[in-house]
Design an enzyme around this catalytic site. Structure first.
Site, mmCIF file in Angstrom:
data_model
loop_
_atom_site.group_PDB
_atom_site.id
_atom_site.type_symbol
_atom_site.label_atom_id
_atom_site.label_comp_id
_atom_site.label_asym_id
_atom_site.label_seq_id
_atom_site.Cartn_x
_atom_site.Cartn_y
_atom_site.Cartn_z
ATOM 1 C CD GLU A 165 -2.845 -1.422 2.277
ATOM 2 O OE1 GLU A 165 -2.859 -0.557 3.163
ATOM 3 O OE2 GLU A 165 -3.563 -2.428 2.310
ATOM 4 C CG ASN A 206 -0.396 -6.611 -2.104
ATOM 5 O OD1 ASN A 206 -0.920 -7.131 -3.087
ATOM 6 N ND2 ASN A 206 -0.915 -6.692 -0.881
ATOM 7 C CD GLU A 271 -4.517 -7.930 0.893
ATOM 8 O OE1 GLU A 271 -5.418 -7.260 1.430
ATOM 9 O OE2 GLU A 271 -3.302 -7.696 1.064
HETATM 10 O O1 G2I Z 1 -7.756 -4.683 5.903
HETATM 11 C C1 G2I Z 1 -7.799 -5.754 5.023
HETATM 12 C C2 G2I Z 1 -6.447 -6.004 4.401
HETATM 13 C C3 G2I Z 1 -6.064 -4.855 3.477
HETATM 14 N N1 G2I Z 1 -4.792 -5.112 2.838
HETATM 15 C C4 G2I Z 1 -3.697 -5.437 3.715
HETATM 16 C C5 G2I Z 1 -4.048 -6.539 4.686
HETATM 17 O O2 G2I Z 1 -2.992 -6.764 5.581
HETATM 18 C C6 G2I Z 1 -5.323 -6.219 5.425
HETATM 19 O O3 G2I Z 1 -5.570 -7.344 6.306
HETATM 20 C C7 G2I Z 1 -6.219 -7.030 7.495
HETATM 21 C C8 G2I Z 1 -6.404 -8.295 8.300
HETATM 22 O O4 G2I Z 1 -7.182 -9.229 7.562
HETATM 23 C C9 G2I Z 1 -7.136 -7.962 9.603
HETATM 24 O O5 G2I Z 1 -7.209 -9.126 10.438
HETATM 25 O O6 G2I Z 1 -5.486 -6.129 8.233
HETATM 26 C C10 G2I Z 1 -6.181 -5.677 9.388
HETATM 27 C C11 G2I Z 1 -5.428 -4.582 10.079
HETATM 28 O O7 G2I Z 1 -4.966 -3.631 9.195
HETATM 29 C C12 G2I Z 1 -6.388 -6.865 10.330
HETATM 30 O O8 G2I Z 1 -7.180 -6.467 11.425
HETATM 31 C C13 G2I Z 1 -6.551 -6.507 12.660
HETATM 32 C C14 G2I Z 1 -7.427 -5.788 13.651
HETATM 33 O O9 G2I Z 1 -7.585 -4.450 13.215
HETATM 34 C C15 G2I Z 1 -6.801 -5.803 14.986
HETATM 35 O O10 G2I Z 1 -7.655 -5.223 15.924
HETATM 36 C C16 G2I Z 1 -6.448 -7.235 15.397
HETATM 37 O O11 G2I Z 1 -5.721 -7.245 16.605
HETATM 38 O O12 G2I Z 1 -6.342 -7.842 13.084
HETATM 39 C C17 G2I Z 1 -5.637 -7.892 14.301
HETATM 40 C C18 G2I Z 1 -5.292 -9.340 14.610
HETATM 41 O O13 G2I Z 1 -6.444 -10.121 14.671
#
Ligand code: G2I
Length: 511
Positions: A165, A206, A271
């Site tokens: 990003e 990405n 994704e």
């Molecule tokens: O946001 C969707 C994706 C966008 N592109 C980059 C990816 O890295 C991103 O993935 C998501 C994860 O799937 C989520 O699981 O990234 C989020 C954070 O930017 C992730 O969320 C986080 C929560 O915000 C936290 O509260 C939590 O502690 O996941 C953490 C672990 O479960």
């Protein structure tokens, strides 16, 4: 030893008109071709086209056995959703922790999957110590982080999202500690460090909202063109593809993929999900299925598109509802891990059903069980079973059977079996008790359940089939050691109840 099959006495309860209608429809499609081979997985279908089909996952989800089973079987590639990010792997400067990511790479190795490493350099999920460094120290910290992590995962990670990003929506560079410290050079520096640490890994940039032609993808195009001109190690561009029904399909996705491919780069959909404003309805679900299909079609049309990763495969573990309140239902499988119409659309786009006229594939099914009989020592065994179509196409029931194994104990060697009730109508259900030639632990007989015909729609369940059996002398059983018996009183996936399509075991483990 003889075995006896008797007809049940159909005790029919009143059914809501809607349910009866749905079931009549489900059973209208009797007959169909004989089935021979197990249904191809999403990854097998993609692999036949020279691509992979993968899913994101996360450590907490892996303890969900049903989830992990589908993750391990249906997908050929996995991406850790969080476990390789900076806040997890180097929460304190110089203290590296790869425990969570190692669980993911071990799962992949066990299931013959490749791993996409996500992600080395990102402005988000970045521990605060990085942002607090004096700018002059950021490059060294970044290089060290990349070097440690990419070295640790050498051989286990085949592709890295090195920088994630980097752009704002208008195509300008996003501000981050890295950009602030190094300007745009941080991208090349990161790629060179990753290449030095793992020369075999494919290195990607990405981003999201770069799937179609537009200002942001133009910025990515300009950046990667420049990097390639400078000889910076770069193998591909990852298009996240977090799509939404309400925002339309990315403009000219295929043409956009092709222009990156024409630079000599790989392209990956990294994704993919398609969220919607809840609740879902038929129109939104149809649009979602069409978007998934169009992404697959775009990737198939561009040779350098190497594969597609969905950002987890089930609504049960989607990031969407917590980030976009009121939105969700973005994934291929619902919260009960049942495939949705989008799943069928992906399968079709990947060529499922192109069997060269050899006949259809068997359905993919699973058995669910509940114990409706608290007594283990009385004279009847009463399993509740239901059959679920886990595939993306209608499943022909005419040659599907289920087996529930038990021990007979002393007494008569002849049996009666009964279907007491089912929403599909006991007249559609066949059943008999069969003695095993070679008894196993907890099993010398099984109740075999079949169907007179009909088909189950993708994701559909027969609903409960209440079964019962007894010895003809009504002597008692000892069910305590019975192989297929469980104690749960509500329906759950039952690996100790087998499902066969013809002669082929398609679900469960035999004793
Ligand atoms: O946001 C969707 C994706 C966008 N592109 C980059 C990816 O890295 C991103 O993935 C998501 C994860 O799937 C989520 O699981 O990234 C989020 C954070 O930017 C992730 O969320 C986080 C929560 O915000 C936290 O509260 C939590 O502690 O996941 C953490 C672990 O479960």
């Amino acid at each position: 030893m003889s075995s006896v099959m008797r007809c049940g006495h159909g005790r029919t309860r009143g059914l809501p008109a809607l349910l009866v209608g749905a079931l009549t429809l489900a059973f209208a499609l009797t007959g169909g071709p004989a089935t021979a081979a197990q249904q191809d997985t999403l990854h097998e279908l993609a692999a036949a086209q020279g691509k992979y089909f993968g899913s994101a996952t996360d450590n907490p989800e892996l303890s969900d056995a049903a989830y992990a089973a589908t993750l391990g079987s249906e997908f050929g590639q996995i991406t850790p959703g969080n476990s390789m990010k900076w806040d997890t792997t180097e929460p304190v400067q110089g203290q590296f922790d790869f425990t969570k990511g190692d669980v993911i790479t071990a799962f992949a190795a066990q299931h013959d999957q490749t791993v996409r490493g996500h992600t080395l350099v990102w402005h988000s999920q970045l521990p605060s110590w990085v942002g607090n460094l004096p700018p002059a120290q950021v490059e060294a910290a970044m290089t060290r982080h990349i070097t440690e992590e990419a070295t640790h995962y050498r051989g286990a990670v085949t592709a890295w999202d090195v920088v994630n990003e980097p752009f704002n929506e208008d195509g300008t560079f996003r501000t981050s500690p890295f950009y602030t410290a190094m300007g745009t050079d941080y991208v090349a520096t990161a790629l060179r460090a990753a290449h030095a640490a793992d020369p075999d890994a494919k290195l990607y940039l990405n981003d999201y909202n770069i799937e179609g032609l537009g200002a942001k993808s133009d910025a990515m195009y300009a950046l990667v063109s420049e990097l390639l001109d400078e000889g910076v190690p770069l193998d591909g561009v990852g298009m996240q593809a977090h799509l939404a029904v309400q925002y339309g399909f990315p403009y000219q996705m295929q043409a956009n993929m092709r222009r990156f491919a024409d630079l000599g780069l790989d392209v990956a959909v990294t994704e993919l999900d398609v969220r919607m404003q809840l609740p879902s309805d038929t129109a939104k679900s149809d649009t979602q299925a069409a978007y998934y299909r169009q992404v697959v079609e775009a990737c198939l049309a561009v040779e350098r598109c190497v594969g597609i990763t969905v950002w987890d495969y089930t609504d049960k573990y989607s990031w969407v509802p917590s980030t976009f309140p009121g939105q969700g239902a973005a994934n291929l499988y619902d919260e009960n891990l049942l495939p949705k119409p989008a799943h069928g659309a992906v399968r079709t786009a990947l060529g499922a059903g192109d069997d060269g006229g050899q006949g259809g594939e068997p359905g993919a099914f699973k058995a669910q069980y509940r114990n409706t009989d608290a007594s283990v020592g009385d004279n009847q065994i009463k399993p509740g079973l239901q059959l679920v179509n886990t595939g993306g196409t209608a499943g022909d029931l005419s040659d599907v059977t289920l087996r529930y194994w038990f021990t007979a104990g002393n007494g008569a060697a002849t049996y009666s079996s009964w279907c007491d009730w089912s929403p599909i109508g006991c007249s559609h259900v066949t059943h008999r008790v069969v003695a095993m030639d070679t008894p196993e632990a907890g099993a010398d007989h099984y109740l075999e359940v079949g169907f007179t015909g009909g088909s189950l729609a993708p994701g559909a369940s027969t609903g409960e089939i209440q079964l019962r059996l007894n010895k003809t002398d009504w002597s008692a059983f000892d069910e305590s050691d019975d192989y297929s018996r469980g104690s749960g009183t509500s329906y759950a996936d039952a690996p100790k109840i087998a499902v066969y399509a013809g002669d082929e075991l398609v679900w469960g483990i035999e004793p």
